[in-house]
Write a protein that holds these residues in place. Sequence first.
Motif, PDB file in Angstrom:
ATOM      1  N   ASN A  79      -6.988   0.569  61.686  1.00 43.23           N
ATOM      2  CA  ASN A  79      -6.186  -0.420  62.459  1.00 43.23           C
ATOM      3  C   ASN A  79      -5.401  -1.375  61.699  1.00 43.23           C
ATOM      4  O   ASN A  79      -4.141  -1.281  61.764  1.00 43.23           O
ATOM      5  CB  ASN A  79      -7.108  -1.554  63.068  1.00 43.23           C
ATOM      6  CG  ASN A  79      -6.294  -2.542  63.828  1.00 43.23           C
ATOM      7  OD1 ASN A  79      -5.220  -2.038  64.676  1.00 43.23           O
ATOM      8  ND2 ASN A  79      -6.567  -3.916  63.848  1.00 43.23           N
ATOM      9  N   LEU A  80      -6.128  -1.729  60.319  1.00 42.15           N
ATOM     10  CA  LEU A  80      -5.141  -2.614  59.194  1.00 42.15           C
ATOM     11  C   LEU A  80      -4.204  -1.818  58.683  1.00 42.15           C
ATOM     12  O   LEU A  80      -3.023  -1.921  58.262  1.00 42.15           O
ATOM     13  CB  LEU A  80      -5.846  -3.182  58.717  1.00 42.15           C
ATOM     14  CG  LEU A  80      -6.750  -4.563  59.329  1.00 42.15           C
ATOM     15  CD1 LEU A  80      -7.746  -5.206  58.357  1.00 42.15           C
ATOM     16  CD2 LEU A  80      -5.689  -5.573  59.470  1.00 42.15           C
ATOM     17  N   TYR A  81      -4.673  -0.405  58.145  1.00 45.50           N
ATOM     18  CA  TYR A  81      -3.725   0.452  57.474  1.00 45.50           C
ATOM     19  C   TYR A  81      -2.712   0.905  58.490  1.00 45.50           C
ATOM     20  O   TYR A  81      -1.408   0.961  57.777  1.00 45.50           O
ATOM     21  CB  TYR A  81      -4.546   1.718  56.930  1.00 45.50           C
ATOM     22  CG  TYR A  81      -3.815   2.292  55.835  1.00 45.50           C
ATOM     23  CD1 TYR A  81      -3.829   1.786  54.721  1.00 45.50           C
ATOM     24  CD2 TYR A  81      -3.319   3.520  56.143  1.00 45.50           C
ATOM     25  CE1 TYR A  81      -3.133   2.727  53.700  1.00 45.50           C
ATOM     26  CE2 TYR A  81      -2.584   4.114  55.218  1.00 45.50           C
ATOM     27  CZ  TYR A  81      -2.420   3.750  53.813  1.00 45.50           C
ATOM     28  OH  TYR A  81      -1.958   4.331  52.913  1.00 45.50           O
ATOM     29  N   GLU A  99      -0.794   8.941  53.263  1.00 44.59           N
ATOM     30  CA  GLU A  99      -1.908   8.433  53.988  1.00 44.59           C
ATOM     31  C   GLU A  99      -2.874   7.897  53.080  1.00 44.59           C
ATOM     32  O   GLU A  99      -3.065   8.021  51.793  1.00 44.59           O
ATOM     33  CB  GLU A  99      -2.353   9.763  54.610  1.00 44.59           C
ATOM     34  CG  GLU A  99      -1.552  10.394  55.691  1.00 44.59           C
ATOM     35  CD  GLU A  99      -0.443  11.076  55.174  1.00 44.59           C
ATOM     36  OE1 GLU A  99      -0.318  11.395  53.804  1.00 44.59           O
ATOM     37  OE2 GLU A  99       0.561  11.520  55.967  1.00 44.59           O
ATOM     38  N   LEU A 100      -3.921   7.054  53.734  1.00 46.78           N
ATOM     39  CA  LEU A 100      -5.192   6.653  53.151  1.00 46.78           C
ATOM     40  C   LEU A 100      -5.991   7.605  52.214  1.00 46.78           C
ATOM     41  O   LEU A 100      -6.246   8.530  52.695  1.00 46.78           O
ATOM     42  CB  LEU A 100      -6.020   6.014  54.354  1.00 46.78           C
ATOM     43  CG  LEU A 100      -7.348   5.363  53.757  1.00 46.78           C
ATOM     44  CD1 LEU A 100      -6.676   3.879  53.498  1.00 46.78           C
ATOM     45  CD2 LEU A 100      -8.057   4.954  55.101  1.00 46.78           C
ATOM     46  N   ILE A 145      -0.415  -9.394  54.721  1.00 47.33           N
ATOM     47  CA  ILE A 145      -1.594  -9.773  55.239  1.00 47.33           C
ATOM     48  C   ILE A 145      -2.595  -8.935  55.698  1.00 47.33           C
ATOM     49  O   ILE A 145      -3.764  -8.828  55.222  1.00 47.33           O
ATOM     50  CB  ILE A 145      -1.446 -10.877  56.411  1.00 47.33           C
ATOM     51  CG1 ILE A 145      -0.782 -11.994  55.831  1.00 47.33           C
ATOM     52  CG2 ILE A 145      -2.542 -11.264  57.205  1.00 47.33           C
ATOM     53  CD1 ILE A 145      -0.301 -12.916  57.254  1.00 47.33           C
ATOM     54  N   ALA A 146      -1.802  -7.614  56.029  1.00 49.78           N
ATOM     55  CA  ALA A 146      -2.830  -6.262  56.414  1.00 49.78           C
ATOM     56  C   ALA A 146      -3.348  -5.714  55.092  1.00 49.78           C
ATOM     57  O   ALA A 146      -4.522  -5.503  54.953  1.00 49.78           O
ATOM     58  CB  ALA A 146      -2.012  -5.451  57.155  1.00 49.78           C
ATOM     59  N   LYS A 147      -2.523  -5.848  54.021  1.00 47.63           N
ATOM     60  CA  LYS A 147      -3.016  -5.384  52.692  1.00 47.63           C
ATOM     61  C   LYS A 147      -4.094  -6.412  52.039  1.00 47.63           C
ATOM     62  O   LYS A 147      -5.035  -5.672  51.726  1.00 47.63           O
ATOM     63  CB  LYS A 147      -1.795  -5.153  51.841  1.00 47.63           C
ATOM     64  CG  LYS A 147      -2.077  -4.736  50.435  1.00 47.63           C
ATOM     65  CD  LYS A 147      -0.979  -4.785  49.429  1.00 47.63           C
ATOM     66  CE  LYS A 147      -1.142  -3.865  48.047  1.00 47.63           C
ATOM     67  NZ  LYS A 147       0.005  -3.879  47.353  1.00 47.63           N
ATOM     68  N   LEU A 148      -3.855  -7.521  52.226  1.00 46.93           N
ATOM     69  CA  LEU A 148      -4.886  -8.576  51.709  1.00 46.93           C
ATOM     70  C   LEU A 148      -6.288  -8.111  52.141  1.00 46.93           C
ATOM     71  O   LEU A 148      -7.242  -8.285  51.648  1.00 46.93           O
ATOM     72  CB  LEU A 148      -4.445  -9.879  51.936  1.00 46.93           C
ATOM     73  CG  LEU A 148      -5.052 -11.044  51.247  1.00 46.93           C
ATOM     74  CD1 LEU A 148      -4.808 -10.955  49.787  1.00 46.93           C
ATOM     75  CD2 LEU A 148      -4.440 -12.481  51.778  1.00 46.93           C
ATOM     76  N   LEU A 162      -7.793   2.880  47.536  1.00 49.86           N
ATOM     77  CA  LEU A 162      -9.115   3.505  47.263  1.00 49.86           C
ATOM     78  C   LEU A 162     -10.149   2.758  47.714  1.00 49.86           C
ATOM     79  O   LEU A 162     -11.031   3.466  48.449  1.00 49.86           O
ATOM     80  CB  LEU A 162      -9.113   3.561  45.606  1.00 49.86           C
ATOM     81  CG  LEU A 162     -10.451   4.033  45.376  1.00 49.86           C
ATOM     82  CD1 LEU A 162     -10.681   5.550  45.811  1.00 49.86           C
ATOM     83  CD2 LEU A 162     -10.587   4.058  43.985  1.00 49.86           C
ATOM     84  N   TYR A 163     -10.162   1.292  47.700  1.00 54.11           N
ATOM     85  CA  TYR A 163     -11.406   0.686  48.399  1.00 54.11           C
ATOM     86  C   TYR A 163     -11.391   0.711  49.852  1.00 54.11           C
ATOM     87  O   TYR A 163     -12.681   0.894  50.413  1.00 54.11           O
ATOM     88  CB  TYR A 163     -11.346  -0.602  48.107  1.00 54.11           C
ATOM     89  CG  TYR A 163     -12.031  -0.831  46.495  1.00 54.11           C
ATOM     90  CD1 TYR A 163     -12.477   0.350  45.764  1.00 54.11           C
ATOM     91  CD2 TYR A 163     -11.941  -2.021  45.666  1.00 54.11           C
ATOM     92  CE1 TYR A 163     -13.057   0.131  44.356  1.00 54.11           C
ATOM     93  CE2 TYR A 163     -12.563  -2.344  44.448  1.00 54.11           C
ATOM     94  CZ  TYR A 163     -13.114  -1.023  43.813  1.00 54.11           C
ATOM     95  OH  TYR A 163     -13.768  -1.141  42.523  1.00 54.11           O
ATOM     96  N   PRO A 164     -10.291   0.403  50.550  1.00 54.80           N
ATOM     97  CA  PRO A 164     -10.352   0.769  52.223  1.00 54.80           C
ATOM     98  C   PRO A 164     -10.648   2.145  52.382  1.00 54.80           C
ATOM     99  O   PRO A 164     -11.671   2.466  53.355  1.00 54.80           O
ATOM    100  CB  PRO A 164      -8.963   0.422  52.441  1.00 54.80           C
ATOM    101  CG  PRO A 164      -8.292  -0.601  51.461  1.00 54.80           C
ATOM    102  CD  PRO A 164      -9.113  -0.291  50.218  1.00 54.80           C
TER     103      PRO A 164
END
Length: 420
Positions: free
Chosen positions: A138-140, A284-285, A153-156, A38-40
């Motif tokens: 990119n990170l998602y 999906e995001l 690490i990507a999630k963090l 949610l925040y990303p």
Amino acid sequence: PILGVNEDSFIRKAFYGGATDFYLAMVENIKYYDVNSLYPHSMKNPMPVNGVKVKSVDNLDDFFGFIKVEVSCPKGIERPLLPCKYKGKTIFPTGNWTGIYFSEELKAVKALIPQYEFKLLHGYQCDKVDLFSGYVDNLYAIKQNSTGSERWIAKLLLNCLYGVFGRKKDTTSVLNVKVEDLPNYLTKYVVTSITEITPDIYTIVVKNNINNKVLTQLNSILESNFTLESEFSVVKNNVAIAAAITSYARIMMMPFKLDPSCAYSDTDSVFTKDILKLIKLGKELGLFKDELDGLTIDKAIFLGIKQYGYYYHKNDVTVEKSVFAGVERDSLSFEDILKLYNGEAIESTPKARFYKSIANLSVNIKNVKTVIQVKPSKELIDNKYIPIHLTLGDECNSKTLNMLKDINKSFDKTLKIFKK
């Protein structure tokens, strides 16, 4: 840009964090949904930068930034959407109060509940800038297409960046001082803690980066023949960005909170019955995922924020779940939750607690039982929780009062040290 102390002090009051609320006490046959990142997802919205102070705001529709507002919400509104800091907690009340908010949240609330009335005062007008879309996408993608440490690490990096922008400007120094030097520190700085290491050496904690307004208030209240000071160092933060991200997250959850079948909402999740038509499931995001993979909760009881329990059946086996702040997750049975709902007090299972002593440089571990009893913050009528109703009034500066209490404790402790 890094915000100045005065900008930070004003905008930080709009940094409310996640929206958690409870609406129904006992519910059957409900679902549990959670939002993917949610925040990303919220970070892909326009961010407020380059704030300019404005003495008045005439039109909310033409404004982007942070505004001080006098709020009026009719008592009959069953599910208020606008947060408010009350007695150290974030609540969603009806009534009248004054607060500082991100403009987009005010617009969203007004669109969903027209009965809200806002008297716009002053604030900071900001530019709209897309700061994070590339970063998030990119990170998602890395998170979705990797495993193990790379995925972690990507999630963090996705979930924690907003918190870096929200760091407080207040800092602390931990100093070892001789007993005869204690008065010098107490009459010059805000000392919040004193710990005896030896009869001659004490460890003290000193508050730094204190807002000038707070310092002036403290010195005025103390009315002593010395003046408290504060050391200043740069903290690389921008609370406007953190406040906007959390505000966008609350905005996204608003339609689900308003649905009459929603029993409980957390920062990024809902327990609900009849809003499948509103929820889009997917990986999906920003889409929802079914936390129970198609299973339905047979019965759930919601007692307050982070206080609930439920059970469901999986392969003819009854699975019980519980969340209760301060108690190990799933350690309470559904029967325990039912007893709490009926006003009974229960004992939790013994839990190992760590007791540390700086003076002795020791850590002791003890098994401690906790007595649990629910004190509802909202009135319950016909299975519905009634929102808290506020009346307009000027609240004390809690930061100033808390620091004053710390100062008084430090003085009292120092007197005892010298008497000893």
